[in-house]
Design a protein around this motif. Structure first.
Motif, PDB file in Angstrom:
ATOM      1  N   ILE A  42       0.856  -1.187   0.000  1.00  0.00           N
ATOM      2  CA  ILE A  42       0.000   0.000   0.000  1.00  0.00           C
ATOM      3  C   ILE A  42       0.891   1.235   0.000  1.00  0.00           C
ATOM      4  CG2 ILE A  42      -1.840   1.246   1.162  1.00  0.00           C
ATOM      5  CD1 ILE A  42      -2.772  -1.480   0.405  1.00  0.00           C
ATOM      6  N   GLY A  43       0.659   2.159  -0.908  1.00  0.00           N
ATOM      7  CA  GLY A  43       1.384   3.419  -0.906  1.00  0.00           C
ATOM      8  C   GLY A  43       0.641   4.452  -0.087  1.00  0.00           C
ATOM      9  N   LEU A  44       1.338   5.095   0.839  1.00  0.00           N
ATOM     10  CA  LEU A  44       0.746   6.156   1.656  1.00  0.00           C
ATOM     11  C   LEU A  44       1.412   7.468   1.277  1.00  0.00           C
ATOM     12  CD1 LEU A  44      -1.354   6.597   3.888  1.00  0.00           C
ATOM     13  CD2 LEU A  44       0.473   6.335   5.568  1.00  0.00           C
ATOM     14  N   LEU A  45       0.683   8.289   0.534  1.00  0.00           N
ATOM     15  CA  LEU A  45       1.204   9.549   0.000  1.00  0.00           C
ATOM     16  C   LEU A  45       0.686  10.698   0.855  1.00  0.00           C
ATOM     17  CD1 LEU A  45       2.649  11.105  -2.307  1.00  0.00           C
ATOM     18  CD2 LEU A  45       0.497  10.998  -3.591  1.00  0.00           C
ATOM     19  N   VAL A  46       1.559  11.294   1.646  1.00  0.00           N
ATOM     20  CA  VAL A  46       1.157  12.350   2.570  1.00  0.00           C
ATOM     21  C   VAL A  46       2.215  13.449   2.592  1.00  0.00           C
ATOM     22  CG1 VAL A  46      -0.191  10.816   4.073  1.00  0.00           C
ATOM     23  CG2 VAL A  46       2.252  11.172   4.530  1.00  0.00           C
ATOM     24  N   PRO A  47       1.829  14.682   3.000  1.00  0.00           N
ATOM     25  CA  PRO A  47       2.842  15.739   3.126  1.00  0.00           C
ATOM     26  C   PRO A  47       3.763  15.479   4.318  1.00  0.00           C
ATOM     27  CG  PRO A  47       0.673  16.549   3.792  1.00  0.00           C
ATOM     28  CD  PRO A  47       0.469  15.190   3.215  1.00  0.00           C
ATOM     29  N   GLN A  48       5.020  15.212   4.025  1.00  0.00           N
ATOM     30  CA  GLN A  48       6.030  15.010   5.066  1.00  0.00           C
ATOM     31  C   GLN A  48       6.943  16.216   5.190  1.00  0.00           C
ATOM     32  OE1 GLN A  48       7.465  11.215   3.279  1.00  0.00           O
ATOM     33  NE2 GLN A  48       6.888  10.251   5.215  1.00  0.00           N
ATOM     34  N   SER A  49       6.696  17.215   4.357  1.00  0.00           N
ATOM     35  CA  SER A  49       7.431  18.482   4.400  1.00  0.00           C
ATOM     36  C   SER A  49       6.501  19.561   3.866  1.00  0.00           C
ATOM     37  CB  SER A  49       8.711  18.396   3.551  1.00  0.00           C
ATOM     38  OG  SER A  49       8.388  18.142   2.184  1.00  0.00           O
ATOM     39  N   GLY A  50       6.913  20.829   3.999  1.00  0.00           N
ATOM     40  CA  GLY A  50       6.098  21.920   3.491  1.00  0.00           C
ATOM     41  C   GLY A  50       5.029  22.378   4.473  1.00  0.00           C
ATOM     42  N   PRO A  51       4.147  23.290   4.041  1.00  0.00           N
ATOM     43  CA  PRO A  51       3.187  23.922   4.951  1.00  0.00           C
ATOM     44  C   PRO A  51       2.145  22.980   5.526  1.00  0.00           C
ATOM     45  CG  PRO A  51       2.729  24.526   2.662  1.00  0.00           C
ATOM     46  CD  PRO A  51       4.041  23.831   2.673  1.00  0.00           C
ATOM     47  N   TYR A  52       1.940  21.817   4.897  1.00  0.00           N
ATOM     48  CA  TYR A  52       0.926  20.871   5.371  1.00  0.00           C
ATOM     49  C   TYR A  52       1.547  19.657   6.068  1.00  0.00           C
ATOM     50  CZ  TYR A  52      -2.886  23.274   2.912  1.00  0.00           C
ATOM     51  OH  TYR A  52      -3.830  24.194   2.501  1.00  0.00           O
ATOM     52  N   LYS A  53       2.807  19.775   6.497  1.00  0.00           N
ATOM     53  CA  LYS A  53       3.467  18.633   7.147  1.00  0.00           C
ATOM     54  C   LYS A  53       2.694  18.140   8.368  1.00  0.00           C
ATOM     55  CE  LYS A  53       7.708  17.039   9.396  1.00  0.00           C
ATOM     56  NZ  LYS A  53       6.956  16.484  10.555  1.00  0.00           N
ATOM     57  N   ALA A  54       2.185  19.065   9.185  1.00  0.00           N
ATOM     58  CA  ALA A  54       1.449  18.656  10.386  1.00  0.00           C
ATOM     59  C   ALA A  54       0.207  17.850  10.015  1.00  0.00           C
ATOM     60  CB  ALA A  54       1.056  19.883  11.208  1.00  0.00           C
ATOM     61  N   ILE A  55      -0.425  18.206   8.887  1.00  0.00           N
ATOM     62  CA  ILE A  55      -1.582  17.450   8.417  1.00  0.00           C
ATOM     63  C   ILE A  55      -1.158  16.036   8.041  1.00  0.00           C
ATOM     64  CG2 ILE A  55      -3.294  17.273   6.568  1.00  0.00           C
ATOM     65  CD1 ILE A  55      -3.379  20.349   6.553  1.00  0.00           C
TER      66      ILE A  55
END
Length: 398
Positions: A42-55
């Motif tokens: 399963i690929g989990l694509l999430v913001p790990q950097s940038g302005p939405y990292k906390a999300i």
């Protein structure tokens, strides 16, 4: 009529927490586990950097809680979860999705925090016939959703849900402002179109929403000065992540707090940004499809378990991440002994009601939830500063 109770009571439901925590103790799964024979990638694509990292961090926590409480499995199958960084969306999200498909050979992609990321990968996942289960912003630009599903929301619905309440509550024009990208256009557009059609008036000097550069805006004072001189009786905005922190703090610094009521899409005060905003957020009213004090069976189990693990109340991002795993678990279980991308996608389309911490919802024809929306207010819930449900606004979805 909605049922709700203080977060303190909900998070003190020890029996539910103990049940889930016991299950978690049996799990050896983590995002870094090696692939076991017969497991599903399963690929989990999430913001790990940038302005939405906390999300992104919150999405992962919700997703992982489901795995931890289900022996590291989805639908009875072992999974290997490969994470990738969507960063600021657009090209970075597309590059990450290509890696997940071409190098990591994932059968499904889940995640994303921004509408830009979805817009960037929509053609790729559709052409590859790979199911994508989105957890964040869903742009209005999607036309072929054959392989695209969302456990979150349609981006225009957030503003639509609160527009009539603002129109009938505020005695005068409303100033509208948001970030200059697709997610902002949808979030703000949903509010403005509904608000104006019903007879509401904008306080903006040109009668159109104000747009701030994305993602680089950190100084909102020039825009807030325009609000001060506009004669607005209230403000409606959409911001999330670090921009939400800056906007709310500077709203107070500009002297607008307590004088001009601030309304917003719930992401304005959702998750870790609320702690960063502190007292500047008190009294802000937002619209969203979850709050930690919702009283339903699924949330009475989920919220205490999340609190026990992370020492903080859960937020919507945790729920959409959790629900993505919940949806995939049900679909994989129904997809046969040897699930494939196409059989999993077909199974998602046959799912009925999803028993989520936000309450039961189901996929509509647009492959996004049909679900209730709530008016929330930042106040002390008896334990801490929180987004407390004030009333049920409406149910949306198609």
């Amino acid at each position: 009529m909605i049922r709700r109770r203080p977060v303190t009571r909900l998070l003190a439901t020890v029996a539910a927490a103990t049940m889930l925590a016991a299950a978690a103790g049996c799990s050896g799964s983590s995002l870094d586990d090696s692939t076991a024979a017969g497991s599903i990638r399963i690929g989990l694509l999430v913001p790990q950097s940038g302005p939405y990292k906390a999300i992104g961090d919150d999405l992962v926590k919700g997703w992982q809680l489901y795995l931890d409480t289900h022996d590291g499995k989805l639908g009875g199958h072992r999974v290997q979860v490969v994470t990738a960084d969507e960063a600021e969306g657009k090209q970075s999200a597309l590059n990450a999705a290509r890696k997940l498909l071409d190098k990591d050979k994932v059968a499904v992609i889940a995640g994303t925090g921004s509408a830009d990321a979805v817009e960037s990968i929509k053609t790729l996942v559709t052409e590859r016939k790979t199911p994508f289960v989105g957890t964040g912003g869903r742009p209005s630009t999607l036309t072929d959703v054959s392989y695209i599903w969302h456990t979150s929301w349609l981006s225009r619905e957030t503003g639509q849900a609160i527009a009539e309440h603002v129109r009938t509550t505020v005695d005068g024009p409303v100033y509208v402002i948001g970030p200059d990208y697709q997610g902002g256009y949808d979030q703000i557009g949903g509010f403005v179109d509904t608000f104006v059609k019903a007879g509401g008036k904008l306080a903006n000097d040109d009668g159109k929403p104000a747009w701030t550069p994305w993602p680089g805006t950190t100084n909102f004072l020039p825009y807030l000065n325009k609000i001060t001189s506009s004669g607005a009786k209230a403000v409606y905005c959409f911001y999330a992540g670090t921009m939400a922190v800056d906007f709310v703090k500077q709203y107070e610094q500009a002297g607008l707090k307590g004088k001009v009521p601030l309304y917003g899409a719930g992401f304005l005060t959702e998750g870790s940004v609320l702690a960063a905003q502190g007292a500047a957020a008190d009294g802000v009213q937002t619209v969203l499809n979850y709050a930690a004090n919702l009283d339903n069976a699924a949330n009475r189990a989920f919220a205490p378990a999340y609190q026990q693990k992370h020492q903080t109340a859960p937020n919507l991002y945790n729920v959409t991440g959790y629900d993505a795993a919940l949806v995939l678990a049900a679909a994989i279980a129904a997809a046969g002994d040897k699930p494939t991308s196409e059989s999993i996608n077909a199974a998602i389309g046959k799912l009925g009601a999803i028993d989520s911490p936000r309450g039961q919802w189901r996929f509509g024809a647009s492959h996004s939830p049909i679900q209730p929306w709530y008016l929330r207010k930042v106040q002390n819930d008896g334990r801490a500063r929180a987004n407390v449900v004030v009333q049920n606004l409406t149910t949306l979805g198609s």
